[in-house]
Design a protein around this motif. Structure first.
Motif, PDB file in Angstrom:
ATOM      1  N   ARG A  54      87.943 -12.722  60.062  1.00 21.95           N
ATOM      2  CA  ARG A  54      87.270 -12.579  61.347  1.00 21.95           C
ATOM      3  C   ARG A  54      88.246 -12.078  62.402  1.00 21.95           C
ATOM      4  NH1 ARG A  54      85.199 -17.824  62.973  1.00 21.95           N
ATOM      5  NH2 ARG A  54      86.555 -17.487  64.745  1.00 21.95           N
ATOM      6  N   PHE A  55      89.459 -12.628  62.358  1.00 22.08           N
ATOM      7  CA  PHE A  55      90.471 -12.169  63.306  1.00 22.08           C
ATOM      8  C   PHE A  55      90.750 -10.683  63.085  1.00 22.08           C
ATOM      9  CE2 PHE A  55      94.878 -11.109  64.233  1.00 22.08           C
ATOM     10  CZ  PHE A  55      94.957 -11.444  65.571  1.00 22.08           C
ATOM     11  N   ALA A  56      90.862 -10.310  61.819  1.00 21.39           N
ATOM     12  CA  ALA A  56      91.136  -8.910  61.485  1.00 21.39           C
ATOM     13  C   ALA A  56      90.059  -7.999  62.073  1.00 21.39           C
ATOM     14  CB  ALA A  56      91.218  -8.738  59.973  1.00 21.39           C
ATOM     15  N   GLN A  57      88.811  -8.446  61.952  1.00 21.24           N
ATOM     16  CA  GLN A  57      87.701  -7.619  62.442  1.00 21.24           C
ATOM     17  C   GLN A  57      87.639  -7.575  63.964  1.00 21.24           C
ATOM     18  OE1 GLN A  57      84.663  -9.477  60.054  1.00 21.24           O
ATOM     19  NE2 GLN A  57      84.309  -7.570  58.932  1.00 21.24           N
ATOM     20  N   GLU A  58      87.928  -8.724  64.586  1.00 27.50           N
ATOM     21  CA  GLU A  58      87.756  -8.796  66.033  1.00 27.50           C
ATOM     22  C   GLU A  58      88.953  -8.257  66.804  1.00 27.50           C
ATOM     23  OE1 GLU A  58      86.686 -12.788  67.006  1.00 27.50           O
ATOM     24  OE2 GLU A  58      84.963 -12.762  65.652  1.00 27.50           O
ATOM     25  N   ALA A  59      90.161  -8.482  66.283  1.00 27.41           N
ATOM     26  CA  ALA A  59      91.350  -8.131  67.064  1.00 27.41           C
ATOM     27  C   ALA A  59      92.184  -7.018  66.431  1.00 27.41           C
ATOM     28  CB  ALA A  59      92.226  -9.367  67.282  1.00 27.41           C
ATOM     29  N   GLY A  60      91.934  -6.727  65.163  1.00 26.25           N
ATOM     30  CA  GLY A  60      92.787  -5.765  64.480  1.00 26.25           C
ATOM     31  C   GLY A  60      92.390  -4.319  64.763  1.00 26.25           C
ATOM     32  N   ASN A  61      93.401  -3.446  64.938  1.00 22.91           N
ATOM     33  CA  ASN A  61      93.123  -2.015  65.024  1.00 22.91           C
ATOM     34  C   ASN A  61      93.110  -1.393  63.638  1.00 22.91           C
ATOM     35  OD1 ASN A  61      95.301  -2.512  67.574  1.00 22.91           O
ATOM     36  ND2 ASN A  61      93.256  -1.729  68.049  1.00 22.91           N
ATOM     37  N   GLU A  62      93.937  -1.970  62.785  1.00 29.83           N
ATOM     38  CA  GLU A  62      94.089  -1.430  61.437  1.00 29.83           C
ATOM     39  C   GLU A  62      94.208  -2.597  60.472  1.00 29.83           C
ATOM     40  OE1 GLU A  62      94.754   1.756  60.191  1.00 29.83           O
ATOM     41  OE2 GLU A  62      94.524   2.814  62.105  1.00 29.83           O
ATOM     42  N   VAL A  63      93.695  -2.428  59.271  1.00 31.05           N
ATOM     43  CA  VAL A  63      93.916  -3.429  58.238  1.00 31.05           C
ATOM     44  C   VAL A  63      94.609  -2.745  57.072  1.00 31.05           C
ATOM     45  CG1 VAL A  63      92.865  -5.077  56.651  1.00 31.05           C
ATOM     46  CG2 VAL A  63      91.886  -4.749  58.915  1.00 31.05           C
ATOM     47  N   ILE A  64      95.607  -3.442  56.554  1.00 35.61           N
ATOM     48  CA  ILE A  64      96.335  -2.909  55.401  1.00 35.61           C
ATOM     49  C   ILE A  64      96.096  -3.846  54.235  1.00 35.61           C
ATOM     50  CG2 ILE A  64      98.660  -2.716  54.445  1.00 35.61           C
ATOM     51  CD1 ILE A  64      99.429  -1.711  57.290  1.00 35.61           C
ATOM     52  N   PHE A  65      95.684  -3.280  53.110  1.00 36.57           N
ATOM     53  CA  PHE A  65      95.540  -4.105  51.914  1.00 36.57           C
ATOM     54  C   PHE A  65      96.726  -3.838  50.999  1.00 36.57           C
ATOM     55  CE2 PHE A  65      94.078  -4.469  47.446  1.00 36.57           C
ATOM     56  CZ  PHE A  65      93.953  -5.845  47.421  1.00 36.57           C
ATOM     57  N   MET A  66      97.473  -4.881  50.689  1.00 31.70           N
ATOM     58  CA  MET A  66      98.638  -4.745  49.807  1.00 31.70           C
ATOM     59  C   MET A  66      98.368  -5.407  48.469  1.00 31.70           C
ATOM     60  SD  MET A  66     102.104  -5.365  52.005  1.00 31.70           S
ATOM     61  CE  MET A  66     103.190  -4.958  50.649  1.00 31.70           C
ATOM     62  N   ASP A  67      98.901  -4.782  47.424  1.00 29.54           N
ATOM     63  CA  ASP A  67      98.831  -5.407  46.103  1.00 29.54           C
ATOM     64  C   ASP A  67      99.992  -4.871  45.279  1.00 29.54           C
ATOM     65  OD1 ASP A  67      97.892  -7.049  44.119  1.00 29.54           O
ATOM     66  OD2 ASP A  67      96.459  -5.585  43.345  1.00 29.54           O
ATOM     67  N   GLY A  68     100.646  -5.744  44.515  1.00 26.19           N
ATOM     68  CA  GLY A  68     101.729  -5.323  43.634  1.00 26.19           C
ATOM     69  C   GLY A  68     102.883  -4.647  44.348  1.00 26.19           C
ATOM     70  N   GLY A  69     103.163  -5.065  45.585  1.00 31.00           N
ATOM     71  CA  GLY A  69     104.323  -4.533  46.292  1.00 31.00           C
ATOM     72  C   GLY A  69     104.103  -3.176  46.923  1.00 31.00           C
ATOM     73  N   LYS A  70     102.843  -2.748  46.992  1.00 32.33           N
ATOM     74  CA  LYS A  70     102.544  -1.451  47.595  1.00 32.33           C
ATOM     75  C   LYS A  70     101.342  -1.577  48.525  1.00 32.33           C
ATOM     76  CE  LYS A  70     104.298   1.889  44.326  1.00 32.33           C
ATOM     77  NZ  LYS A  70     104.011   2.822  43.264  1.00 32.33           N
ATOM     78  N   ILE A  71     101.269  -0.625  49.460  1.00 27.01           N
ATOM     79  CA  ILE A  71     100.072  -0.562  50.286  1.00 27.01           C
ATOM     80  C   ILE A  71      99.008   0.206  49.508  1.00 27.01           C
ATOM     81  CG2 ILE A  71      99.067   0.404  52.394  1.00 27.01           C
ATOM     82  CD1 ILE A  71     101.721  -0.167  53.777  1.00 27.01           C
TER      83      ILE A  71
END
Lengths: 244, 236
Positions: free
Chosen positions: A201-218
């Protein structure tokens, strides 16, 4: 504001970051999500050199750290000065009151006169809603209050970038809101923020960008509205499905 | 034993004589305590703790050389009897031209001893402070010595008070060993008094009681310090 190039970090044989590239503009709020062990906390800790990256480079507010060479102590100090950090477990100084926790950096590191530092610390604590808890020791405060002191302590050093490492993960559910509110206020004031969190919810309300990381990479980077509703990558979709 | 007790109380004159000796020897014994035993304890403890902190930091430093120096020092002191160390300092060193008076020799000996034992206590206390405290201090820009002085050591002090009190109380009693290198501390006075009047049992019991009282007062002070340092910890 921040430019990360091909960042690698290994702990012994374990490679945790496997080449991360990331640009963050001034005033941007970037939320980093991903499964545990994906390297998101390590990435955050590399930004203020709490962990020394193995290779790559970071340009932070005009200061370049190139990890192919040994980083000078002077540069480490610069990175610490430009960033403020908020920890999952608050890490307040238990033997100091809320006010003393916030004054410590300005007085000891910046040599600001005590009276002046005190005024500023009081202002900051009022700003995070703790004007009535100045002389409380951390053990006398709830988790949410402690974390807000933690935010005030970091802000007291007037950083250019605020780093949040799962700031609400250790909190009881009913205390999460008060901490997120302080972070949202900060975001609205134009603070550049990098936030590792599970609070969608914070990501949606306050974030300009979301980064999804997995296995040491974006894996994927996008606007929150896009990434949450219409993820491009299969792994992002799988992760988001697990959360709901 | 029974005979002896009977004899005492059967003879009022002897009881009176013992009372007189007990009272008249109190003054020199207390003098020895206040002029020598207590200063010897306090000074040795002060220097010992400074040495202990430095040794603990050397053990925890990344420098292999410092680590080895600290390890050898602690090992040598803990591996040899205090009495032998005092003999080396006072009777041994003069043979190579280093002459130290009894009192300073005792201070050196006891300080080295406290330094070695307390360094392990302080090292453990420093290690018991969570890593997050170092990190939090670093992120607000504090350097190693600022972090150590303002964040780590104050917290480590609280953890180390009970074991350090043990060291302190042992030290009070160990100062009696200084009698063998001619420091006229309390127990040496007791020996002098007893060898003059042959009332060994009485005088040595008197000496023992004085040590006990001093240690009792110290443990009260320890409680006070603990309470004071516990003010920032949740009551259990």
């Amino acid at each position: 504001m921040i430019s990360i190039k091909n960042l690698h970090k290994s702990f012994g044989d374990l490679e945790v970051l496997k080449g991360v590239d990331l640009e963050i503009d001034k005033g941007e709020v970037v939320v980093v999500i991903g499964p545990s062990g994906s390297g998101k906390t390590t990435l955050l800790r590399c930004l203020n050199l709490l962990e020394m990256p193995t290779s790559g480079s970071i340009l932070l507010n005009g200061h370049l750290a190139d990890f192919s060479k040994k980083v000078q102590k002077k540069d480490i100090d610069t990175f610490k000065r430009e960033t403020g950090m908020v920890f999952q477990h608050y890490n307040l100084f238990p033997h100091k009151t809320a006010l003393e926790n916030v004054m410590e950096g300005p007085v000891i590191v910046k040599n600001i006169p005590k009276e002046k530092a005190r005024k500023k610390a009081v202002n900051l604590l009022e700003k995070v809603g703790l004007g009535d808890k100045l002389d409380f020791y951390p053990f006398q405060l709830s988790g949410g209050q402690q974390q807000r002191v933690g935010i005030a302590r970091a802000l007291a050093m007037e950083p250019q970038v605020m780093l949040f490492d799962e700031p609400t993960s250790a909190l009881d559910p009913e205390l999460v809101g008060e901490v997120l509110q302080v972070m949202k206020d900060l975001a609205n004031e134009g603070m550049t923020m990098v936030v590792v969190t599970h609070e969608m919810r914070f990501a949606q309300e306050a974030g300009n960008e979301v980064i999804f990381m997995d296995g040491g990479k974006i894996v994927e980077r996008n606007k929150p509205s896009e990434l949450f509703t219409n993820p491009k990558e299969e792994r992002t979709r799988q992760f988001l499905n697990l959360l709901t | 034993m029974k005979m002896y007790l009977n004899n005492i109380f059967a003879d009022p004159e002897r009881v009176q004589k013992l009372m007189d000796i007990a009272i008249s020897s109190l003054r020199p014994l207390l003098e020895g305590t206040i002029l020598y035993t207590i200063p010897l304890t306090l000074l040795s403890f002060l220097f010992g703790i400074i040495l202990a902190v430095l040794t603990a930091l050397a053990r925890l430093s990344p420098s292999k050389l410092l680590q080895i120096i600290a390890r050898v020092y602690v090992s040598a002191i803990r591996g040899t009897p205090l009495l032998v160390q005092l003999f080396i300092l006072f009777f041994g060193l003069p043979t190579i031209g280093i002459i130290i008076d009894p009192f300073p020799a005792a201070i050196v000996g006891f300080s080295l001893n406290v330094g070695a034992y307390a360094s392990e206590i302080i090292r453990a206390a420093i290690l018991s402070i969570p890593k997050g405290q170092w990190e939090a201090a670093h992120t607000i820009g504090m350097n190693y010595s600022q972090t150590l002085k303002r964040i780590i050591l104050p917290q480590a002090a609280r953890v180390s008070i009970p074991p350090l009190s043990n060291t302190f109380i042992s030290l009070v009693k160990d100062t009696s060993l200084a009698s063998v290198i001619l420091v006229t501390e309390m127990f040496r006075r007791a020996q002098q008094i007893a060898s003059a009047n042959y009332e060994f049992l009485l005088v040595y019991i008197e000496a023992a009681l004085i040590y006990w009282v001093v240690c009792f007062i110290l443990s009260i002070i320890q409680d006070r310090i603990e309470q004071r340092l516990d003010r920032y910890v949740a009551k259990r």
